[in-house]
Write a protein that holds these residues in place. Sequence first.
Motif, mmCIF file in Angstrom:
data_model
loop_
_atom_site.group_PDB
_atom_site.id
_atom_site.type_symbol
_atom_site.label_atom_id
_atom_site.label_comp_id
_atom_site.label_asym_id
_atom_site.label_seq_id
_atom_site.Cartn_x
_atom_site.Cartn_y
_atom_site.Cartn_z
ATOM 1 N N UNK A 146 -4.907 11.786 5.104
ATOM 2 C CA UNK A 146 -3.905 12.782 5.475
ATOM 3 C C UNK A 146 -3.984 14.009 4.569
ATOM 4 N N UNK A 147 -4.891 13.956 3.591
ATOM 5 C CA UNK A 147 -5.052 15.031 2.598
ATOM 6 C C UNK A 147 -3.714 15.389 1.946
ATOM 7 N N UNK A 148 -3.080 14.416 1.308
ATOM 8 C CA UNK A 148 -1.772 14.667 0.705
ATOM 9 C C UNK A 148 -1.883 15.533 -0.545
ATOM 10 N N UNK A 149 -0.819 16.268 -0.821
ATOM 11 C CA UNK A 149 -0.795 17.021 -2.077
ATOM 12 C C UNK A 149 -0.344 16.122 -3.224
ATOM 13 N N UNK A 150 0.150 14.918 -2.879
ATOM 14 C CA UNK A 150 0.554 13.940 -3.881
ATOM 15 C C UNK A 150 0.507 12.567 -3.227
ATOM 16 N N UNK A 151 -0.008 11.570 -3.965
ATOM 17 C CA UNK A 151 -0.084 10.200 -3.468
ATOM 18 C C UNK A 151 0.817 9.308 -4.307
ATOM 19 N N UNK A 152 1.676 8.538 -3.646
ATOM 20 C CA UNK A 152 2.602 7.624 -4.307
ATOM 21 C C UNK A 152 2.214 6.196 -3.962
ATOM 22 N N UNK A 153 1.973 5.367 -4.969
ATOM 23 C CA UNK A 153 1.615 3.968 -4.763
ATOM 24 C C UNK A 153 2.631 3.073 -5.467
ATOM 25 N N UNK A 154 3.249 2.169 -4.702
ATOM 26 C CA UNK A 154 4.306 1.312 -5.234
ATOM 27 C C UNK A 154 3.771 -0.097 -5.456
ATOM 28 N N UNK A 155 3.576 -0.476 -6.711
ATOM 29 C CA UNK A 155 3.072 -1.802 -7.103
ATOM 30 C C UNK A 155 1.851 -2.191 -6.259
ATOM 31 N N UNK A 156 0.816 -1.362 -6.241
ATOM 32 C CA UNK A 156 -0.308 -1.600 -5.324
ATOM 33 C C UNK A 156 -1.107 -2.860 -5.614
ATOM 34 N N UNK A 157 -1.072 -3.358 -6.847
ATOM 35 C CA UNK A 157 -1.876 -4.532 -7.180
ATOM 36 C C UNK A 157 -1.057 -5.822 -7.267
ATOM 37 N N UNK A 158 0.205 -5.761 -6.856
ATOM 38 C CA UNK A 158 1.057 -6.943 -6.926
ATOM 39 C C UNK A 158 0.466 -8.084 -6.111
ATOM 40 N N UNK A 159 0.466 -9.259 -6.694
ATOM 41 C CA UNK A 159 0.038 -10.499 -6.025
ATOM 42 C C UNK A 159 -1.465 -10.569 -5.740
ATOM 43 N N UNK A 160 -2.250 -9.689 -6.333
ATOM 44 C CA UNK A 160 -3.697 -9.754 -6.163
ATOM 45 C C UNK A 160 -4.333 -10.401 -7.396
ATOM 46 N N UNK A 161 -5.378 -11.169 -7.166
ATOM 47 C CA UNK A 161 -6.097 -11.820 -8.261
ATOM 48 C C UNK A 161 -6.744 -10.762 -9.153
ATOM 49 N N UNK A 162 -6.863 -11.073 -10.429
ATOM 50 C CA UNK A 162 -7.416 -10.117 -11.386
ATOM 51 C C UNK A 162 -8.813 -9.640 -10.992
ATOM 52 N N UNK A 163 -9.630 -10.515 -10.442
ATOM 53 C CA UNK A 163 -10.988 -10.121 -10.054
ATOM 54 C C UNK A 163 -10.968 -9.066 -8.950
ATOM 55 N N UNK A 164 -9.966 -9.158 -8.057
ATOM 56 C CA UNK A 164 -9.831 -8.156 -6.988
ATOM 57 C C UNK A 164 -9.328 -6.840 -7.572
ATOM 58 N N UNK A 165 -8.373 -6.923 -8.500
ATOM 59 C CA UNK A 165 -7.896 -5.716 -9.173
ATOM 60 C C UNK A 165 -9.048 -4.989 -9.859
ATOM 61 N N UNK A 166 -9.884 -5.741 -10.545
ATOM 62 C CA UNK A 166 -10.990 -5.148 -11.295
ATOM 63 C C UNK A 166 -11.956 -4.409 -10.374
ATOM 64 N N UNK A 167 -12.034 -4.820 -9.113
ATOM 65 C CA UNK A 167 -12.923 -4.161 -8.163
ATOM 66 C C UNK A 167 -12.267 -2.943 -7.525
#
Length: 217
Positions: A146-167
């Motif tokens: 959407x080509x935002x002028x600002x991106x807001x992410x709310x707890x984007x890595x919640x409940x994901x395994x650490x290996x997935x976060x690292x990727x």
Amino acid sequence: MTVQLHNITLTLGAMNFSVDITLPGMITTILGQSGSGKTTLLEIIAGLRRPETGFIKINDVILTDVANKLHVPPEKRNIGYVPQDLALLPHLSVRRNLLYGARQCDPAYYHSIVELLEIEPLLDRRTTMLSGGEKQRVAYARAALTRPKLLLLDEPMANLHQSIKDKILPCLFQMCREFSIPLLYVTHDPSEIAGHSDQVMVMKNGTNSTDRSYLAD
């Protein structure tokens, strides 16, 4: 990019939400425990909640000015917001999710985002057939397109395994910097943004604070 939140107040049950801060820089992390007001802050910036007092300005554009009864509606703020539930459309393919809401689809930009987030093999799948990490990458790509002028992410890595976060995290931050998409990243886990964030804002009991002692709780 500079986000200015001046004298923003809102009564939320027993909590008095109050924020007054200026956030310059490309990537800002908003840290705080559950219930500290992090999601409320994003919703106010996105225009989904109206504060009782104050004004919000991004660069030179005023989005909210309570005293002058100005409130730019969410759909006209050009802010990308990815909530905790990601809000993907289950009846559409990944490809159609990506194009949903995009104002203009520049093929080169589209291809670059898809390639960077490694989602090309997923384009013809329904979102219900994706893993948690795949859904995250699709949600980020859809917001970026959407080509935002600002991106807001709310707890984007919640409940994901650490290996997935690292990727995923390196791809996310690379996307924001490579395509100049300013980011406000909400989390309760400071390890997620170590070495990536330009600045950190702490939320505590509904207000911005310099006290990070909760991290040792």
